[in-house]
Write a protein that holds these residues in place. Structure first.
Motif, PDB file in Angstrom:
ATOM      1  N   ASP A 206       0.829  -1.215   0.000  1.00  6.85           N
ATOM      2  CA  ASP A 206       0.000   0.000   0.000  1.00  6.85           C
ATOM      3  C   ASP A 206       0.865   1.268   0.000  1.00  6.85           C
ATOM      4  N   ASN A 207       1.779   1.320  -0.973  1.00  7.30           N
ATOM      5  CA  ASN A 207       2.658   2.479  -1.081  1.00  7.30           C
ATOM      6  C   ASN A 207       2.673   3.009  -2.511  1.00  7.30           C
ATOM      7  N   TYR A 208       3.211   4.215  -2.642  1.00  6.73           N
ATOM      8  CA  TYR A 208       3.292   4.878  -3.929  1.00  6.73           C
ATOM      9  C   TYR A 208       4.736   5.320  -4.186  1.00  6.73           C
ATOM     10  N   ALA A 209       5.094   5.305  -5.465  1.00  6.75           N
ATOM     11  CA  ALA A 209       6.355   5.906  -5.904  1.00  6.75           C
ATOM     12  C   ALA A 209       6.000   7.009  -6.895  1.00  6.75           C
ATOM     13  N   TYR A 210       6.462   8.213  -6.604  1.00  3.20           N
ATOM     14  CA  TYR A 210       6.138   9.376  -7.429  1.00  3.20           C
ATOM     15  C   TYR A 210       7.347   9.780  -8.269  1.00  3.20           C
ATOM     16  N   THR A 211       7.106   9.983  -9.538  1.00  4.82           N
ATOM     17  CA  THR A 211       8.092  10.605 -10.428  1.00  4.82           C
ATOM     18  C   THR A 211       7.427  11.875 -10.948  1.00  4.82           C
ATOM     19  N   ILE A 212       7.885  13.005 -10.471  1.00  2.25           N
ATOM     20  CA  ILE A 212       7.184  14.275 -10.645  1.00  2.25           C
ATOM     21  C   ILE A 212       7.975  15.200 -11.574  1.00  2.25           C
ATOM     22  N   ALA A 213       7.345  15.599 -12.675  1.00  5.56           N
ATOM     23  CA  ALA A 213       7.980  16.509 -13.638  1.00  5.56           C
ATOM     24  C   ALA A 213       6.907  17.364 -14.288  1.00  5.56           C
ATOM     25  N   GLN A 214       7.338  18.418 -14.946  1.00  8.63           N
ATOM     26  CA  GLN A 214       6.400  19.393 -15.505  1.00  8.63           C
ATOM     27  C   GLN A 214       5.375  19.821 -14.436  1.00  8.63           C
TER      28      GLN A 214
END
Length: 777
Positions: A206-214
């Protein structure tokens, strides 16, 4: 072998190939016509040599950004202050910003103009396509305000993915303006919806991995040859952004680990003392050191902190900024000495990425920095980070997101390993193109993707001998090049108008550069010119003309024909050995020539079809029946050497110049070869001669042989030894689409076809011998 005898006297000297000039109405289509009409006129900003001019300028955009990542609602909240410096000679009454997240707004043009695979087609509709059709995701920026430095509202207009700010006073040359923007947006589910940024959900923990751009409204490019680059973002065309300095604060749950563009400024607040010690040790290590271990990552995974932490990053002279964040991240790093400084090569990945990521990722990052620096310039930034992201490959300054996940049991197919190494090389390599050599990706995808894919190929081959590179070698682009021209567009096309972007923007230009390096220019000239381009335009904004001109300027090789054919047209390479004729010099000596002439005449007589059939159809001729029908000439051998023949020989031979006498005495062989340019793309001719004594010889002829006739040329090759075979393009270096017409004598086609292609396609399986071996043991 087709063999002819040819009488040579003084006229031997005129046997060199003479080609017919193309007619005047074909001049425009001449592949060797210079590109002056297609290129922008040189000026004080961009010179005819391809270098920046003495009055070259570019804008600067500095950012102070504070964002908060809401893990529960998958949302980004942000405020920023942008300071925009006008270094141009122009006065600006408005500014354009990019709102790339608006590509996901429900009313976005990107959805309206996209076309779909017919539901009735083979395979039906994918899950992702069906979700896109319904489009219930509320994406896009929500702008709360834009204010000047005195906190007064600034008027602005949003046009899809572009935002115009109308300035209360004109921004004069060499002046700056600062303004504030507040916004928020919903983060997309990248796995189910696609996209260059977003999140991946890990159901097991129950986890998330975020790759955040723009993730922030950012300045568009304003330059000397286009003004504002405000082409809408529709998805395929990537980005055009100016350089600047960034100070970014990222607030999120305290159990998250963050990686970002730039250098971490507050490690004492977000890392333990042990983790900081490991990071210091990694700077001098020759192999990756774990900064955050798997045990620490698993502790974070199971944690649900109610506290928040703020990670502060700073980056100078970068064109963009990106972030990765998750509770799940392991982190390893090692130092790479480059150009008198140490660059930190590092990787962040969930335990699901191991064992592949722990073994390979950071090592590949370090290798890429060394290899690219050798071919361009020393990597100037303090770090390069590879972040694990399922089904993704995307690049930003100092950080990139890369796929490559083993099976749950830790085994993996060899294909997965090589593709992971390849994508890490590619995305880390993008630091050089376009993050530093800052071309306009929105308009010219090939300027970063093609150049980068070319260097990726060189770097892959330096990683492992025989590395299965997907793109780069000439023979790997053949299937695309021999497709119908209606299915292709020139490389010099906007990425939104390209049917096969991978082949057009990555594969074809990478192949073209490899051909330039190996076949047209040679490695020494090419490498010098390519490095000159990279060093001239690092931290600047080059155009295609700047690349084309620099490659010629630094090498003294006229390449307009190459750019015209490979980049401005859809022609392909298909050059054939149309005809090969073998000649030998007539020695004039009747003792030699008469027996040869007699043998040839007898061969023709004996093998002519009528004569063969007449042997049985005519039992006896009149002369055979009646001896009285015979006379002197029935017994006379016209090929016998007479005294007159000898006298004539001496007379004629004495008239031959001494140089030709020596040639005639040495029994040379002359091979008259006619080449046909079927595909229309002129290229150098590479020939391999195989001799009767089993030796071989390679002949290389520049593409300029086609200057007077681009469709057919003939050339004569004198050889001391008899040739038994000729191969055109023997090393498969020109991307010739039909190699069966490249041989003399012709070779039969040796191809196999599969009866089970459909079955193979539907199975879609990847062989994993590692898994099979694990089962057996």
């Amino acid at each position: 072998m087709k063999k002819k005898l040819y009488t040579l006297f003084i006229i031997f000297a005129v046997l060199s190939s003479v080609q017919t000039l193309q007619s005047q109405n074909e001049t425009y289509n001449n592949p060797f016509k210079q590109l002056k009409d297609e290129m922008a006129t040189p000026n004080v900003y961009r010179t005819a040599s391809g270098a920046p001019g003495h009055e070259y300028w570019q804008q600067k955009a500095d950012y102070n950004i504070q964002i908060e990542l809401d893990d529960q609602n998958h949302r980004i909240h942000g405020t920023e202050t942008i300071t925009y410096t006008n270094n141009s000679p122009d006065e600006l009454s408005y500014l354009w910003l990019q709102l790339d997240q608006n590509v996901r707004a429900q009313n976005a043009d990107s959805y309206k103009v996209s076309t779909d695979t017919p539901i009735s087609g083979i395979g039906g509709m994918s899950d992702k396509s069906l979700l896109t059709l319904h489009n219930n995701f509320e994406g896009g920026f929500n702008i709360e305000y834009i204010k000047d430095k005195s906190n007064r509202d600034l008027p602005y207009t949003i046009n899809q993915t572009m935002l115009r700010i109308d300035l209360p006073q004109t921004l004069k040359s060499q002046n700056s303006v600062s303004f504030q923007v507040k916004w928020w947006y919903n983060i997309n589910d990248r796995i189910n919806m696609g996209g260059r940024s977003g999140y991946e959900y890990f159901e097991k923990d129950d986890n998330y991995a975020y790759t955040i751009a723009q993730f922030y409204p950012r300045m568009a490019v304003y330059n000397d040859y286009e003004g504002w680059q405000n082409m809408q973002f529709l998805g395929n065309g990537e980005f055009a952004v100016p350089f600047g300095d960034f100070n970014v604060s990222i607030t999120l749950p305290a159990d998250f680990v963050v990686a970002a563009t730039g250098e971490l400024q507050n490690s004492s607040s977000v890392l333990t003392s042990e983790q900081r010690n490991r990071l210091q040790k990694a700077r001098t290590s020759t192999e990756p050191v774990l900064i955050i271990t798997q045990a620490e990552a698993e502790a974070n995974e199971s944690s649900r902190s109610n506290q928040k932490k703020t990670w502060q990053y700073k980056a100078n002279n970068v064109r963009d900024f990106a972030i990765a964040a998750s509770r799940k991240f392991l982190w390893d790093a090692m130092g790479v000495p480059l150009g008198g400084k140490t660059v930190m090569a590092q990787s962040l990945y969930p335990k699901e990425g191991n064992p592949l990521w722990g073994q390979y990722s950071t090592r590949v990052v370090a290798h890429t920095l060394r290899s690219y620096s050798k071919h361009t310039f020393d990597y100037p930034y303090p770090s390069a980070t590879s972040v694990h992201a399922k089904a993704m490959g995307m690049e930003y300054p100092m950080i990139c997101f890369n796929f490559g996940r083993p099976d749950e049991d830790g085994t993996y197919a060899e294909t997965i390993k090589f593709r992971m190494i390849g994508v890490i090389i590619h995305e880390v390599g993008h630091n050089f193109f376009p993050m530093i050599v800052n071309s306009d990706e929105r308009q010219w995808a090939w300027m970063d993707e093609g150049l980068n894919t070319f260097l990726q190929y060189l770097t892959e081959q330096e990683w492992e001998r025989g590395f299965p590179s997907r793109r780069g070698p000439a023979y790997k682009i053949v299937d695309y090049m021999k497709a119908t021209e209606k299915a292709m567009v020139p490389i010099m096309s906007s990425p939104n108008t390209v049917p096969q972007l991978g082949n057009n923007a990555y594969g074809k230009p990478a192949t073209a550069l490899n051909i330039l390096r190996e076949t047209v220019m040679g490695r020494e000239l090419f490498d010098f010119a390519f490095k000159t381009y990279a060093q001239r335009w690092k931290f600047k904004h080059p155009s295609p003309e700047d690349f084309f001109r620099t490659m010629e300027d630094a090498s003294a090789v006229d390449l307009d024909w190459f750019w015209r054919g490979w980049f401005y047209s859809t022609k392909h390479v298909d050059i054939a050995l149309k005809e090969v004729n073998h000649f030998q010099v007539n020695t004039l000596d009747p003792e030699i020539e008469n027996p040869l002439a007699k043998a040839q005449a007898m061969y023709l007589e004996e093998n002519y079809i009528s004569n063969i059939r007449n042997k049985t159809a005519i039992p006896k001729t009149v002369v055979e029946k009646d001896p009285q029908a015979n006379d002197f000439y029935n017994e006379y051998d016209k090929y016998a050497v007479s005294d007159t023949d000898k006298t004539n020989y001496e007379f004629r031979f004495n008239k031959v110049p001494q140089g030709l006498k020596e040639i005639m005495a040495e029994d040379w062989h002359y091979y008259e070869i006619t080449f046909s340019n079927i595909g229309g793309l002129v290229m150098p001719l590479i020939l391999q001669f195989e001799y009767a004594d089993k030796t071989t010889e390679i002949i290389r002829i520049p593409a300029e042989i086609w200057q007077l006739n681009a469709t057919h040329v003939t050339k004569i090759f004198p050889r001391e030894k008899e040739v038994i075979g000729i191969s055109l393009d023997p090393y498969f270096e020109t991307a010739d689409t039909d190699t069966y017409n490249n041989y003399w004598p012709a070779r039969p086609a040796n191809s196999r076809f599969s009866l089970f292609k459909e079955r193979e396609r539907l199975s879609n399986g990847i062989s994993n011998p590692m898994k099979e071996n694990k089962k057996q043991n």
